[in-house]
Write a protein that holds these residues in place. Structure first.
Motif, PDB file in Angstrom:
ATOM      1  N   LEU A 179       0.719  -1.062  -0.053  1.00 28.81           N
ATOM      2  CA  LEU A 179      -0.025  -0.086  -0.225  1.00 28.81           C
ATOM      3  C   LEU A 179       0.838   1.253  -0.088  1.00 28.81           C
ATOM      4  O   LEU A 179       0.455   2.352  -0.721  1.00 28.81           O
ATOM      5  N   ALA A 180       2.130   1.250   0.671  1.00 32.59           N
ATOM      6  CA  ALA A 180       2.898   2.456   0.833  1.00 32.59           C
ATOM      7  C   ALA A 180       3.357   2.580  -0.403  1.00 32.59           C
ATOM      8  O   ALA A 180       3.388   3.753  -1.080  1.00 32.59           O
ATOM      9  N   MET A 181       3.877   1.636  -1.289  1.00 35.32           N
ATOM     10  CA  MET A 181       4.675   1.831  -2.459  1.00 35.32           C
ATOM     11  C   MET A 181       3.709   2.448  -3.578  1.00 35.32           C
ATOM     12  O   MET A 181       3.952   3.492  -4.417  1.00 35.32           O
ATOM     13  N   LEU A 182       2.532   1.895  -3.604  1.00 34.06           N
ATOM     14  CA  LEU A 182       1.380   2.342  -4.482  1.00 34.06           C
ATOM     15  C   LEU A 182       0.907   3.567  -4.300  1.00 34.06           C
ATOM     16  O   LEU A 182       0.708   4.505  -5.285  1.00 34.06           O
ATOM     17  N   VAL A 230       6.321  -8.221  -6.810  1.00 33.49           N
ATOM     18  CA  VAL A 230       5.128  -7.866  -7.129  1.00 33.49           C
ATOM     19  C   VAL A 230       4.751  -6.319  -7.172  1.00 33.49           C
ATOM     20  O   VAL A 230       4.493  -5.363  -8.028  1.00 33.49           O
ATOM     21  N   PRO A 231       4.823  -5.770  -5.775  1.00 31.98           N
ATOM     22  CA  PRO A 231       4.489  -4.330  -5.703  1.00 31.98           C
ATOM     23  C   PRO A 231       5.388  -3.399  -6.336  1.00 31.98           C
ATOM     24  O   PRO A 231       4.940  -2.505  -6.726  1.00 31.98           O
ATOM     25  N   LEU A 232       6.634  -3.674  -6.255  1.00 34.06           N
ATOM     26  CA  LEU A 232       7.752  -2.637  -6.795  1.00 34.06           C
ATOM     27  C   LEU A 232       7.307  -2.397  -8.309  1.00 34.06           C
ATOM     28  O   LEU A 232       7.383  -1.412  -8.854  1.00 34.06           O
ATOM     29  N   LEU A 233       7.407  -3.523  -9.244  1.00 33.38           N
ATOM     30  CA  LEU A 233       7.191  -3.539 -10.424  1.00 33.38           C
ATOM     31  C   LEU A 233       5.673  -3.000 -10.771  1.00 33.38           C
ATOM     32  O   LEU A 233       5.293  -2.275 -11.618  1.00 33.38           O
TER      33      LEU A 233
END
Length: 380
Positions: A179-182, A230-233
Motif C-alpha cells: 500500500l505504501a509503494m502504490l 510484485v508491488p515494486l514492479l
C-alpha cells in the motif's frame, strides 16, 4: 443271503435294474450319437447322454469361454510446442525431467488445446477488461484502487505458494509496504516508489527477527523477493497513470500485453512446432513468439502515434519490447511454479488460475513500458 448287484446301477440279482429318476438334460449344441447296442452280460450300458470313453483316457470337461477383453484408449500428451505459445496457458502437461504436473492430462470437452477452460477464460477476461476500461476512462483514481486490490491479492497468493516450498515470507510488512509503494508512487512519483520499497525491505528484515534465527536468511530473502517482484514492479503501472494522459499510457501498456497473449496463443495453436523452453513451459513455441511480436506491434503502434503523439517507430519498439518482457515474465513465473510443483498460483479466476497468473506478464512489462514511453512519448 445278501444279494449282490449284477452291475453298476442294477438292483438285486433277478430284479430289474433300478436307475432312479430320469434326469432332464438340456443341451444347446448338437445331439449326441444314439447309444450302441450291448450284448447281455458285456457290462454296463453306455450313458445315453455322455459318450463312452476308455477308462484310461482323461476326461476333459468343457471350459467356460474366456471373458472378452476391451481395448481402452490411453490419451497421449501432445508434443511440446504443438499448442499455445503464451498467455492463455503457460504450462504444459509434463514437468521438467518428465515429471507430470499436478494438473490431470484429461481435459473437459470445453477446454482448449492449451488445457484451459476457454469459455470461462474468455468470460473472465472480458469482465476484467471492462473493469479496467471503466475505471480508466471514468475516474483515474478508481483504477488505482483496482491496481491496489489486485496487487494485495497477488502478494497473498505468492506468499502462500512459497510457503508450500518451505519459505515463510513475512506477510504483514509486505501488505503494508504494498500500500505504501502504490500510494507514494501516485503522490511522489518514482522517488516515492523507491523510498517505500526500501522501507518495506527493512520492515521485512526486522519483522522476521521475531521468529528466531532458524531459516532466517531463507525467509527474509523470500520476503525481499516478493516485495521486488510484485508491488515494486506494479508501482511502474501507477507511474504510467500519473500524467494527464496517463489513461492512454496505461491503455497502451495493457492492450499491448493482451495482444502478446492473444497473438502468441493463436500462432502457437495454429503453427507451433518448435518449443521455446521445453523444460519450463512445453507449450510455448517460437512460432507463438513470432505471433506475439506481430500482434504487439499492431496494437502498440496506433496507440503511440494517435493517442500519445509519438513516432511510429516508438510504437514498433514498444511492441517488440513488451512482447519480449511479457514472454520472459510468463516463463519466469512458470519456472517458479514448476519449482514449487504447482499448476496455478491460485483459483480466484476461473479459466485463468489466480491473480498472479495474470500479473506475470504485466509486472515486468510495466517497468519497460514506463521507461520507453517516457523516452519516445514524454508527458507534456
Amino acid at each position: 443271503m445278501t444279494s449282490r448287484p449284477d452291475a453298476a446301477g442294477a438292483g438285486p440279482s433277478g430284479d430289474a435294474a433300478d436307475t432312479g429318476p430320469i434326469p432332464v438334460v438340456r443341451r444347446t449344441g448338437p445331439l449326441p450319437p444314439p447309444p450302441l447296442s450291448v450284448a447281455p452280460g458285456a457290462g454296463p450300458a453306455p450313458d445315453p447322454v455322455r459318450p463312452a470313453v476308455p477308462p484310461t483316457a482323461p476326461v476333459v470337461l468343457p471350459q467356460a469361454p474366456a471373458p472378452a477383453t476391451q481395448e481402452i484408449a490411453v490419451p497421449v500428451a501432445a508434443p511440446a510446442g504443438a499448442s499455445a505459445a503464451s498467455g492463455l496457458d503457460e504450462d504444459g502437461p509434463v514437468g521438467p525431467d518428465g515429471v507430470p504436473d499436478p494438473e490431470p492430462d484429461l481435459v473437459p470437452p470445453t477446454s482448449s488445446r492449451a488445457g484451459r477452460n476457454l469459455v470461462a477464460a474468455i468470460a473472465v477476461g472480458l469482465g476484467l477488461g471492462a473493469v479496467i476500461l471503466v475505471s480508466l476512462l471514468v475516474y483515474r483514481p478508481a483504477f488505482l484502487l483496482v491496481v491496489a486490490v489486485a496487487i494485495l491479492v497477488g502478494v497473498v497468493e505468492l506468499v502462500r505458494a512459497l510457503e508450500a516450498g518451505g519459505a515463510r515470507a513475512p506477510l504483514v510488512p509486505l501488505l503494508v509496504g504494498t500500500l505504501a509503494m502504490l500510494a507514494l508512487a501516485w503522490t511522489r512519483g518514482a522517488d516515492g516508489l523507491v523510498a517505500a520499497f526500501l522501507f518495506t525491505v527493512v520492515a521485512v528484515l526486522l519483522w522476521r527477527l521475531a521468529d528466531g534465527p532458524e531459516d532466517y536468511l531463507r525467509d527474509a530473502t523470500t520476503g525481499v523477493f516478493v516485495a521486488l517482484y510484485v508491488p515494486l514492479l506494479a508501482g511502474f503501472c501507477v507511474l504510467l497513470l500519473v500524467p494527464d494522459d496517463g489513461a492512454a499510457r496505461v491503455l497502451a501498456f495493457i492492450a499491448t500485453v493482451v495482444g502478446n497473449d492473444v497473438g502468441g496463443y493463436t500462432a502457437g495453436v495454429l503453427f507451433g512446432r518448435h518449443p521455446m523452453a521445453p523444460s519450463v513451459s512445453p507449450k510455448k513455441s517460437w512460432e507463438g513468439m513470432g505471433g506475439s511480436i506481430v500482434a504487439c506491434v499492431a496494437v502498440a503502434t496506433p496507440i503511440v502515434t494517435l493517442a500519445l503523439d509519438g513516432p511510429w517507430w516508438g510504437g514498433v519498439l514498444l511492441g517488440v519490447a513488451l512482447a519480449v518482457t511479457a514472454t520472459v515474465g510468463d516463463l519466469g513465473e512458470s519456472l517458479i511454479k514448476r519449482d514449487l510443483g504447482i499448476k496455478d498460483m491460485g483459483t480466484l479466476l476461473p479459466g485463468h488460475g489466480g491473480i498472479m497468473d495474470r500479473l506475470d506478464s504485466l509486472l515486468p512489462s510495466a517497468a519497460v513500458a514506463y521507461l520507453l514511453l517516457s523516452w519516445v512519448a514524454p508527458p507534456a
